[in-house]
Design a protein around this motif. Structure first.
Motif, mmCIF file in Angstrom:
data_model
loop_
_atom_site.group_PDB
_atom_site.id
_atom_site.type_symbol
_atom_site.label_atom_id
_atom_site.label_comp_id
_atom_site.label_asym_id
_atom_site.label_seq_id
_atom_site.Cartn_x
_atom_site.Cartn_y
_atom_site.Cartn_z
ATOM 1 N N TRP A 74 -13.098 -15.401 18.222
ATOM 2 C CA TRP A 74 -12.820 -14.309 17.284
ATOM 3 C C TRP A 74 -13.207 -12.957 17.885
ATOM 4 N N ASN A 197 -5.353 -14.601 13.192
ATOM 5 C CA ASN A 197 -6.590 -14.286 12.477
ATOM 6 C C ASN A 197 -7.216 -15.478 11.760
ATOM 7 N N SER A 198 -6.930 -16.689 12.223
ATOM 8 C CA SER A 198 -7.533 -17.866 11.616
ATOM 9 C C SER A 198 -7.603 -18.991 12.634
ATOM 10 N N ASP A 212 -12.648 -19.817 7.595
ATOM 11 C CA ASP A 212 -11.440 -19.255 6.988
ATOM 12 C C ASP A 212 -11.478 -19.356 5.465
ATOM 13 N N TYR A 214 -14.012 -19.460 3.406
ATOM 14 C CA TYR A 214 -14.977 -18.540 2.794
ATOM 15 C C TYR A 214 -14.857 -17.125 3.347
ATOM 16 N N LYS A 215 -13.850 -16.897 4.185
ATOM 17 C CA LYS A 215 -13.558 -15.565 4.741
ATOM 18 C C LYS A 215 -14.795 -14.952 5.434
ATOM 19 N N GLU A 218 -13.660 -12.536 8.197
ATOM 20 C CA GLU A 218 -13.056 -11.368 7.563
ATOM 21 C C GLU A 218 -14.141 -10.440 7.013
ATOM 22 N N ALA A 219 -15.176 -11.012 6.431
ATOM 23 C CA ALA A 219 -16.292 -10.210 5.928
ATOM 24 C C ALA A 219 -17.008 -9.515 7.081
ATOM 25 N N LYS A 222 -15.128 -6.475 8.220
ATOM 26 C CA LYS A 222 -15.312 -5.331 7.313
ATOM 27 C C LYS A 222 -16.662 -4.662 7.544
ATOM 28 N N TRP A 235 -5.976 -6.754 12.498
ATOM 29 C CA TRP A 235 -5.518 -5.831 11.457
ATOM 30 C C TRP A 235 -4.277 -5.063 11.903
#
Length: 239
Positions: A74, A197-198, A212, A214-215, A218-219, A222, A235
């Motif tokens: 990632w 992205n996964s 993925d 529980y994201k 992604e968290a 951010k 993104w």
């Protein structure tokens, strides 16, 4: 013409240096497992209990390796560029892999494994010595060996997940993929959909559902964005 033909064949072949480091890493891993075995044999405790502890430690190493490959994958996929110290070349290679994913199946195995094997060789020798000097349990050596083995072989598991013709895979690999022991072709194919992205994990993929579902990543993206203003490539930004 296949797009993979755009890469020179010399970049896909392993060299004697690749093979030497792959051998060195393999021997270091084997030494960890042999040390674990010797400690089980020489232990004054119950052999069954010792073997169970070794098996659980090896599974923990295998599980952690899957998570580690996912987080590393990632980071490399989403941050940095060609000029990033130490990791720049890998970042470029990972982006090239997204453009030409099937190239990985054409590389000689040692070409894919040598860098990870070198890291294993350099890390396991002092680690094994430290564990031995501390009279560590067999389980500690088994954990270190399994973690290193799965990290080194993760690129091979990754290559197998890109094989379009299952008949070309080694005997048993397809069964292990179907059983979830190794990352499956279907699961890893999801990573190569646009955005990438996964499904970053490439040992067994056991952690993909957590990361993925529980994201988690992604968290993290951010948090990094709000802290630094840097957006991940997933993104929409490019290398």
């Amino acid at each position: 013409m296949s797009t993979t033909a755009l890469l020179p064949e010399d970049e896909l072949r392993s060299t004697w240096r690749h093979r030497a480091w792959t051998l060195a890493g393999s021997l270091a891993i084997l030494a960890s497992f042999l040390t674990a075995a010797r400690r089980v044999v020489s232990s004054s405790g119950l052999p069954t209990a010792d073997l169970f502890a070794v098996a659980m430690a090896a599974f923990a190493g295998y599980s952690l390796a899957d998570l580690a490959t996912g987080v590393y994958h990632w980071l490399i996929d989403n941050y940095g560029g060609a000029g990033t110290p130490l990791f720049g070349a890998q970042i470029v290679e990972f982006q090239e892999h997204h453009r030409l994913p099937s190239t990985i199946t054409r590389r000689d195995p040692c070409n894919n494994l040598h860098e990870l094997a070198r890291a294993a060789a350099l890390a396991l020798v002092p680690t094994g010595a430290a564990l031995s000097s501390a009279d560590a349990l067999a389980a500690a050596h088994a954990f270190a060996g399994a973690l290193a083995a799965c990290l080194v072989l993760s690129q091979q598991f990754h290559a197998w997940a890109h094989e379009r013709r299952p008949a070309r895979l080694p005997p048993g690999v397809t069964a292990l993929q179907r059983a979830g022991v190794l990352v499956s072709r279907a699961q890893h194919a999801a990573h190569h959909r646009k955005a990438h992205n996964s499904n970053y994990c490439i040992v067994s993929g056991m952690w993909n559902g957590v990361l993925d579902g529980y994201k988690v990543l992604e968290a993290a993206e951010k948090v990094i964005y709000f802290a630094t203003g840097v957006q991940p490539r997933s993104w929409g930004m490019k290398l």
